[in-house]
Scaffold this motif. Structure first.
Motif, short mmCIF file in Angstrom:
data_model
loop_
_atom_site.label_atom_id
_atom_site.label_comp_id
_atom_site.label_asym_id
_atom_site.label_seq_id
_atom_site.Cartn_x
_atom_site.Cartn_y
_atom_site.Cartn_z
N ILE A 140 7.32 0.55 3.60
CA ILE A 140 7.50 1.11 4.94
C ILE A 140 7.94 0.02 5.90
O ILE A 140 8.90 0.17 6.66
CB ILE A 140 6.17 1.75 5.44
N SER A 141 7.26 -1.09 5.82
CA SER A 141 7.55 -2.20 6.72
C SER A 141 8.99 -2.68 6.51
O SER A 141 9.70 -3.00 7.46
CB SER A 141 6.49 -3.27 6.45
N THR A 148 5.44 7.40 14.89
CA THR A 148 4.90 7.88 13.63
C THR A 148 4.32 9.27 13.85
O THR A 148 3.49 9.46 14.74
CB THR A 148 3.80 6.92 13.12
N LEU A 167 -1.38 3.61 10.23
CA LEU A 167 -0.13 2.97 9.84
C LEU A 167 0.44 2.17 11.01
O LEU A 167 0.91 1.04 10.84
CB LEU A 167 0.88 4.02 9.36
N PHE A 227 2.69 -0.21 1.88
CA PHE A 227 2.97 -0.69 3.23
C PHE A 227 4.24 -1.54 3.29
O PHE A 227 5.04 -1.43 4.20
CB PHE A 227 1.78 -1.46 3.80
N ASP A 228 4.42 -2.40 2.26
CA ASP A 228 5.58 -3.29 2.27
C ASP A 228 6.88 -2.49 2.31
O ASP A 228 7.86 -2.90 2.93
CB ASP A 228 5.57 -4.21 1.04
N LYS A 266 0.17 7.78 0.37
CA LYS A 266 0.80 6.86 1.30
C LYS A 266 1.75 5.93 0.54
O LYS A 266 1.46 5.49 -0.56
CB LYS A 266 -0.30 6.03 1.98
N LYS A 267 2.88 5.69 1.14
CA LYS A 267 3.82 4.74 0.54
C LYS A 267 3.24 3.34 0.65
O LYS A 267 2.49 3.04 1.59
CB LYS A 267 5.14 4.76 1.32
N GLU A 327 -4.07 8.89 9.62
CA GLU A 327 -3.22 8.02 8.82
C GLU A 327 -2.03 7.51 9.63
O GLU A 327 -1.57 6.39 9.44
CB GLU A 327 -2.75 8.73 7.55
N GLY A 345 6.83 8.28 5.38
CA GLY A 345 5.63 7.44 5.36
C GLY A 345 4.79 7.68 4.12
O GLY A 345 3.86 6.92 3.83
N GLU A 351 -1.38 -1.03 11.41
CA GLU A 351 -0.99 -1.94 10.34
C GLU A 351 0.37 -2.59 10.68
O GLU A 351 0.56 -3.79 10.52
CB GLU A 351 -0.87 -1.13 9.05
N LEU A 352 1.29 -1.74 11.17
CA LEU A 352 2.62 -2.24 11.53
C LEU A 352 2.53 -3.26 12.67
O LEU A 352 3.14 -4.33 12.63
CB LEU A 352 3.52 -1.08 11.97
#
Lengths: 227, 533
Positions: free
Chosen positions: A12-13, A24, A45, A9-10, A6-7, A41, A113, A48-49
């Protein structure tokens, strides 16, 4: 399988800043198996977003979808009806899937992602090791089933370098020396003569995207390209 | 190997795509057979303006028929499902509805492209296209006392449809006072009903035709235009200074065809018409069961021919849909879901559009024709075909080894539609056939796995023959093609293991070519004997 992680989060965001409706899309094959880009996942994600955007006071609308394989156009086409409802897509597939998705929907920003990392094996739940660099010229027949391109830090093809260090690699004592492992394997099979075979150097120059048409399908491809 | 039959229920509503005359006629005929019809037109009208009242009557009849629902400004957005159970998304503006249909009729029209470039001309007020002239004539806006010159047949090969438009315009021009008309023509194609008469009539009324092989020289200098040509009859240069030049147009397949072919999973020919050049599909079948093509959707056909197609379409629709109880062989291809990995190879290879997928490949019983191409292409052997399953084929090869006992042993995989008949004919007529010949029936050459051929060699066969239909005459369209591709691949394998390539022969035979079969099989026997002596 292709292994991805997973990339952050920051990251991706950050890519999604300015997009308020995001789809997604998970991929049901390799990235699902390596626990990076399956439906679970994808949904996580999204949560989380949503949470991050809620905290920031800029709510985001998300949707999640799962396709059999993002590397087949027919499966991507299953998304045609819903893609229009979103401003951007996050593909949880490997780099091939992300690019095919972007090709399918050229008007739509498509973001990765995950980071596609290697071709590898599953040691245990969530634990993967690289095994293959897809060099295109497999040597495993002479190297006792251990890939020196992948396992040797220098990708040496005709025995170890001077830095081989008591079974370990000079870069790190926790990294086994590929050629020591190959020697042990071949010795155990009474095939040490293999190690004396000279393998010609790999031509790494001028790498371009490779295309494969399997034997027997050249004419089929030609017949279909005519149209 | 007569398979048992079983009955399945299918949908019986029929979708007719295309609001032109062929579409309206097909809708009327199909509804006349007792089916409910949805007729879609991408425009806000159905059928075109016409020179006679027949078409207006047809439209009125369709509009009055309670079994025909006309949807204007409507396009096909998506086609899912299989013959007998199509789920079609129809879009009218932004509104989309999904409807179920048992069969689909494609009746798209033709489109035109003006060929001014071929004459080095720019269109303008004095140089106009055939379509522009037709519009002027229809609106009665062409001024009297003009000299009109037509350029036709130099920008493309002539054809009757192009000529018919010119002749119709000449007839209309005859009614505009004091008009002189000249036609510069490459070749005059009149092979359609009534065209000869129109041509002669125009001549009688004073139209002058110049028919030459070389294109005329056209010069435009401001308002002065001049067409110059070497008249082959007078053998001298002739010059005409027209007030108006009318440039011919190419008539082409509807540009929507390609976009329709994909979701419908039917093949278009190289000119964009939706019927391949294969006699099995004439007159109105497409490459997919349950989808029919009428009029200009299938070839460069006139309005009248499109109307004639409607009757054939209705018969084919009735033959397929019947009363909604469809008899299918219980012997269709079967997917082992444990082995299937949804690689989509079968879906992509099936010439009948009979395969789709859910979480695994699914083969629609109503659409499967039992050709076995999917089964032979499946990388996991996850598809098996009734009486022709892999195990049965392996046993047939093995049994041949035990029973023939004659040398050399030649295994011939025979398409039951062609090769097998040719073998039987050779035997019946007493033509020479190798003593060690073993004929193994396959439903289509597309079912000859590479694996079967290699198996025969491994079991000890001295030679193997693949006997297919001729390309373009295969009932599954591509079976013979697949067989020839596989044969080429196996020849490479034979070469790499050191066997002569001529141990494998892939030949296309018609079912009456027993003599030809005898020749090639005896030649193979001779070559094998020679090599082993």
């Amino acid at each position: 399988m292709i292994v991805a992680e997973k990339k952050p989060f920051d990251e991706i965001s950050g890519m999604l800043a300015g997009f308020d409706k995001v789809l997604t899309v998970g991929c049901k094959t390799c990235v699902a198996v390596c626990l990076a880009g399956g439906e679970k996942e994808a949904v996580l994600l999204n949560k989380e977003l949503m949470l991050a955007r809620k905290v920031a006071g800029k709510p985001i609308e998300t949707g999640a979808a799962l396709v059999e394989r993002q590397c087949d156009m027919e499966f991507l086409a299953e998304l045609d009806d819903i893609v229009g409802q979103y401003d951007a897509i996050v593909s949880m597939a490997c780099g091939a899937g992300v690019q095919f998705m972007a090709e399918r929907y050229p008007e739509k920003p498509v973001f990765p992602g995950v980071n596609t990392t290697f071709i590898g094996v599953n040691r245990d739940v969530g634990w993967y090791e690289e095994k293959c660099r897809s060099c295109g010229n497999c040597l495993l027949g002479v190297t006792g089933g251990i890939c020196p391109i992948t396992m040797c830090a220098k990708s040496l093809m005709n025995g170890p370098c001077g830095g081989t260090n008591q079974t370990s690699c000079e870069i790190n004592k926790d990294q086994p020396c590929a050629w020591y492992a190959i020697y042990k394997r071949l010795a155990g099979q009474n095939r040490l003569d293999n190690i004396l075979k000279i393998t010609e150097i790999m031509d790494w120059r001028n790498n371009v995207p490779r295309t494969i048409v399997q034997p027997g399908y050249e004419q089929r491809k030609a017949a279909f390209s005519e149209k | 190997m007569n398979a048992d039959k079983k009955i399945i229920r299918i949908a019986t509503d029929v979708l007719v795509i295309g609001g032109g005359t062929a579409g309206v006629a097909a809708a009327n005929e199909v509804a006349g057979k007792g089916y409910k019809v949805v007729l879609t037109s991408k425009e806000d009208k159905v059928a075109q303006e016409t020179k006679n009242g027949v078409i207006a009557d047809m439209v009125a009849k369709a509009e009055a028929n309670a079994d025909i629902e006309i949807m204007k400004n409507t396009v096909v957005a998506k086609v899912m499902g299989v013959p007998g159970d199509f789920a079609v998304t129809l879009k009218t503006g932004d509104k989309a509805v999904e409807r179920k249909f048992g069969a689909i009729v494609v009746a798209t029209g033709l489109t035109t492209k003006v060929l001014n470039d071929a004459y080095g001309l720019e269109l303008g007020p004095k140089v106009i296209s055939q379509s522009q002239l037709e519009a002027l004539l229809a609106q009665g806006k062409l001024e009297s006392g003009k000299t009109v010159a037509f350029l036709v047949g130099f920008g493309q090969d002539g054809n009757p449809l192009v000529m018919e438009r010119v002749l119709d315009s000449l007839t209309a021009l005859g009614k505009v006072a004091e008009t002189d008309a000249y036609v510069f023509v490459g070749d005059i194609k009149l092979a359609a009903d009534g065209l000869d008469q129109l041509y002669a009539q125009a001549r009688q009324e004073g139209v002058i035709y110049f028919k030459t092989t070389d294109a005329p020289k056209v010069s435009v200098d401001g308002d002065a235009m001049c067409i110059s040509i070497l008249d082959p009859v007078l053998r001298q240069q002739v010059e005409v200074a027209p007030d108006l030049i009318v440039v011919e147009e190419a008539i082409l397949a509807d540009e929507d065809n390609a976009a329709l072919a994909e979701p419908l999973q039917i093949e278009a020919d190289k000119n964009g018409f939706l019927q391949p050049d294969n006699v099995h599909y004439f007159p109105v079948k497409s490459t997919r069961l349950g989808i029919f093509v009428a009029g200009a959707a299938r070839d460069l056909l006139s309005v009248e021919q499109g109307i004639q197609d409607a009757g054939n379409v209705a018969l084919e629709v009735k033959k397929f849909l019947g009363d909604g109880n469809l008899e299918v062989p219980s012997n269709t291809a079967f997917v082992d879901v444990d082995k299937c990995t949804v690689c989509l190879t079968c879906y992509r290879c099936c010439p009948h559009g009979a395969i789709f997928w859910d979480s695994r490949a699914i083969i629609a019983e109503a659409a499967c024709q039992g050709c076995g191409i999917c089964a032979s292409e499946c990388p996991n052997d996850a598809i098996q075909l009734g009486d022709y399953a892999d195990e049965a084929m392996a046993k047939a090869i093995q049994d041949g080894q035990g029973t023939s006992g004659k040398s050399p042993w030649i295994v011939a995989f025979c398409c039951k539609n062609s090769g097998l008949e040719a073998v039987n004919m050779a035997k019946t007529f007493g033509y020479r056939v190798p003593a060690g010949l073993q004929a193994i029936e396959v439903p289509c050459a597309g079912k000859i796995d590479m694996d079967y051929v290699m198996d025969a060699f491994v079991q000890g066969a001295d030679g193997v023959m693949l006997l297919t239909c001729h390309n373009g005459n295969c009932k599954s369209d591509k079976g013979a093609l697949y067989a020839s591709w596989r044969a080429a691949e196996i020849k490479k394998m034979l070469a790499s293991v050191g066997l002569p390539e001529d141990r494998l022969v892939c030949a296309s035979l018609a079912n009456n070519m027993g003599r030809k079969f005898s020749e090639i099989s005896v030649e193979m026997e001779r070559s094998i004997k020679k090599a082993s002596s």
